[in-house]
Design a protein around this motif. Structure first.
Motif, PDB file in Angstrom:
ATOM      1  N   ARG A   1      -6.598   9.070  -3.622  1.00  0.00           N
ATOM      2  CA  ARG A   1      -6.027   7.905  -4.290  1.00  0.00           C
ATOM      3  C   ARG A   1      -6.816   6.659  -3.908  1.00  0.00           C
ATOM      4  NH1 ARG A   1       0.479   7.597  -4.979  1.00  0.00           N
ATOM      5  NH2 ARG A   1       0.756   9.482  -6.201  1.00  0.00           N
ATOM      6  N   TRP A   2      -6.974   5.772  -4.894  1.00  0.00           N
ATOM      7  CA  TRP A   2      -7.714   4.532  -4.655  1.00  0.00           C
ATOM      8  C   TRP A   2      -6.781   3.340  -4.446  1.00  0.00           C
ATOM      9  CZ3 TRP A   2     -12.348   2.901  -3.328  1.00  0.00           C
ATOM     10  CH2 TRP A   2     -12.700   1.576  -3.556  1.00  0.00           C
ATOM     11  N   GLN A   3      -5.719   3.254  -5.240  1.00  0.00           N
ATOM     12  CA  GLN A   3      -4.804   2.124  -5.123  1.00  0.00           C
ATOM     13  C   GLN A   3      -4.052   2.180  -3.804  1.00  0.00           C
ATOM     14  OE1 GLN A   3      -4.877  -0.126  -7.457  1.00  0.00           O
ATOM     15  NE2 GLN A   3      -3.315  -1.501  -6.642  1.00  0.00           N
ATOM     16  N   GLY A   4      -4.210   1.135  -3.010  1.00  0.00           N
ATOM     17  CA  GLY A   4      -3.561   1.072  -1.711  1.00  0.00           C
ATOM     18  C   GLY A   4      -4.198   1.930  -0.643  1.00  0.00           C
ATOM     19  N   SER A   5      -5.373   2.485  -0.884  1.00  0.00           N
ATOM     20  CA  SER A   5      -6.002   3.393   0.058  1.00  0.00           C
ATOM     21  C   SER A   5      -6.846   2.619   1.066  1.00  0.00           C
ATOM     22  CB  SER A   5      -6.888   4.404  -0.684  1.00  0.00           C
ATOM     23  OG  SER A   5      -7.943   3.731  -1.347  1.00  0.00           O
ATOM     24  N   ILE A   6      -7.234   3.343   2.103  1.00  0.00           N
ATOM     25  CA  ILE A   6      -8.098   2.747   3.114  1.00  0.00           C
ATOM     26  C   ILE A   6      -9.517   2.566   2.591  1.00  0.00           C
ATOM     27  CG2 ILE A   6      -8.793   4.939   4.147  1.00  0.00           C
ATOM     28  CD1 ILE A   6      -7.913   1.678   6.015  1.00  0.00           C
ATOM     29  N   TYR A   7      -9.883   3.342   1.568  1.00  0.00           N
ATOM     30  CA  TYR A   7     -11.218   3.200   0.982  1.00  0.00           C
ATOM     31  C   TYR A   7     -11.357   1.859   0.283  1.00  0.00           C
ATOM     32  CZ  TYR A   7     -10.241   8.202   1.344  1.00  0.00           C
ATOM     33  OH  TYR A   7      -9.840   9.432   1.782  1.00  0.00           O
ATOM     34  N   LYS A   8     -10.306   1.435  -0.403  1.00  0.00           N
ATOM     35  CA  LYS A   8     -10.348   0.160  -1.102  1.00  0.00           C
ATOM     36  C   LYS A   8     -10.472  -1.009  -0.135  1.00  0.00           C
ATOM     37  CE  LYS A   8      -7.790  -2.485  -4.568  1.00  0.00           C
ATOM     38  NZ  LYS A   8      -6.556  -2.540  -5.414  1.00  0.00           N
ATOM     39  N   ILE A   9      -9.962  -0.843   1.069  1.00  0.00           N
ATOM     40  CA  ILE A   9     -10.023  -1.916   2.059  1.00  0.00           C
ATOM     41  C   ILE A   9     -11.360  -1.932   2.789  1.00  0.00           C
ATOM     42  CG2 ILE A   9      -8.908  -2.847   4.119  1.00  0.00           C
ATOM     43  CD1 ILE A   9      -6.331  -1.571   3.222  1.00  0.00           C
ATOM     44  N   LEU A  10     -11.949  -0.755   3.021  1.00  0.00           N
ATOM     45  CA  LEU A  10     -13.108  -0.653   3.906  1.00  0.00           C
ATOM     46  C   LEU A  10     -14.451  -0.484   3.200  1.00  0.00           C
ATOM     47  CD1 LEU A  10     -11.799   1.715   6.749  1.00  0.00           C
ATOM     48  CD2 LEU A  10     -11.933  -0.765   6.755  1.00  0.00           C
ATOM     49  N   TRP A  11     -14.461  -0.361   1.889  1.00  0.00           N
ATOM     50  CA  TRP A  11     -15.716   0.032   1.258  1.00  0.00           C
ATOM     51  C   TRP A  11     -16.818  -1.010   1.464  1.00  0.00           C
ATOM     52  CZ3 TRP A  11     -18.334  -2.521  -2.618  1.00  0.00           C
ATOM     53  CH2 TRP A  11     -17.650  -3.536  -3.299  1.00  0.00           C
TER      54      TRP A  11
END
Length: 395
Positions: free
Chosen positions: A23-33
């Motif tokens: 999942r992208w929405q609310g994920s740690i990837y969206k914050i750290l990319w």
């Protein structure tokens, strides 16, 4: 706030949480990319500089610096700082969520205690509801930026119908103390309850005292939310944790470099920090989790949806007024008439009392408890006297 409870409905399935990793929405990837991309680019740039741009003497100096960074990178107490930071922040996060006030209980009790046949009750009840909704909005507006952007001034609240002109003038006198506006509006609600008690709007005058208790608790919850906004986590604490993680990341850029390329079997590890960067990325994810929880009233995906919660309060308050005051969409009367059509039918035999016949009391053999009575058997004359006494009391 992103809701994923439906995906965790059953943990019997294999790798139930694996679907959440994509999942992208609310994920740690969206914050750290962004940080991850910068880390990889810097690591690759240092590796290419060591391999292509430096001579042998400079490479030896680069290797010494990398060896020194690798030696002291693990001595930085990152886990200690992050564990204490995230524990404190998450405890505060839950306390803030528990302190958010509610309006439904007060409105429900007010509609239950008020006189329905009084024509002034409707005005009083709607004014009290508006005061509570306004106080809730002013409380959360000081802490929530999205709600403050939606209602930036007293004029916007007045246009939306939450505030009257003379009330806005009173609040505008204390523009510097706008964080106390909500408490003043709650005081207006308390004065309104006292006025209703003096004018006899309640079925019982003591109901006014019962209504004061939830209003005072509502005011206390508003004060707690404002207190959390005014007394934030010490800035030095946040700075110390952030510096610790970022310093570890900078040191790992040099300490995790492959300075002896010919002896390495995997060429991809020489240029891409796949395995060496996992430790830093784990610490960075931990840090971002704490940063998101520091202010749960912000604009992140995992923050509280205060605007949606406020709209829900307004909608539920309107429904309570319609159900208890105007009797619109009220199914109670029709439900009482059609009660026997439901699962919980009224049994006509439930209200009948069991009758004791004379035959049941004629002999001791038909009395069930006499067979297992551990006491000595009574004499026949004494038993007959007891039965006569029982018949007299039953009649």
């Amino acid at each position: 706030m992103v809701n994923y409870y439906e995906d965790m409905a059953s943990v019997k399935q294999m790798c139930q949480t694996c679907s959440l990793l994509f999942r992208w929405q609310g994920s740690i990837y969206k914050i750290l990319w962004r940080q991850v991309l910068m880390y990889f680019v810097t690591y690759i740039a240092l590796g290419l500089m060591y391999k292509l741009a430096l001579n042998e003497e400079d490479q030896r100096t680069f290797e010494k610096i990398a060896l020194c960074c690798a030696k002291y990178a693990d001595s930085i107490p990152v886990v200690l700082f992050l564990g204490f930071f995230t524990g404190t922040v998450m405890q505060r996060w839950w306390a803030v969520y528990a302190a958010i006030p509610g309006t439904g209980k007060i409105i429900t009790l007010a509609t239950f205690y008020m006189q329905k046949n009084n024509p002034q009750t409707s005005k009083w009840l709607r004014t009290l509801t508006r005061y509570l909704i306004l106080a809730w909005m002013l409380t959360m507006r000081t802490t929530c930026r999205p709600l403050r952007n939606k209602y930036p001034s007293l004029e916007s609240m007045q246009r939306a119908g939450f505030l009257l002109q003379h009330e806005a003038k009173i609040l505008s006198l204390d523009e510097e103390k706008n964080h106390k506006w909500s408490l003043r509006v709650v005081n207006w609600a308390l004065i309104l309850v006292r006025q209703a008690r003096d004018e006899g709007y309640f079925d019982n005058p003591s109901d006014a005292t019962r209504l004061l208790d939830p209003i005072v608790a509502f005011k206390k919850s508003c004060s707690i939310v404002l207190k959390y906004q005014i007394t934030a986590i010490p800035l030095s604490f946040v700075q110390a944790v952030t510096l610790t993680v970022q310093i570890f990341g900078l040191v790992s850029l040099m300490g995790k470099q492959f300075v002896d390329f010919p002896t390495k079997l995997l060429v991809i590890d020489c240029y891409l920090p796949i395995l060496p960067a996992m430790q830093y990325l784990a610490y960075l994810s931990w840090l971002k989790l704490g940063e998101v929880a520091v202010n749960p009233f912000g604009e992140d995906d995992d923050d509280f949806d205060i605007i949606g919660l406020f709209e829900n309060h307004v909608e539920l308050a309107g429904d309570l007024l319609k159900l208890f005051e105007l009797d619109q969409n009220n199914p109670v009367k029709e439900s009482l008439e059609q009660m026997n059509s439901t699962l919980f039918k009224l049994n006509e035999n439930t209200d009948r009392k069991p009758e004791i016949t004379n035959e049941a009391l004629s002999t001791s053999e038909e009395i069930p408890f006499m067979e297992c009575n551990p006491l000595p058997q009574m004499s026949v004359p004494l038993l007959e006297c007891g039965l006569l006494f029982y018949r007299g009391t039953a009649d």
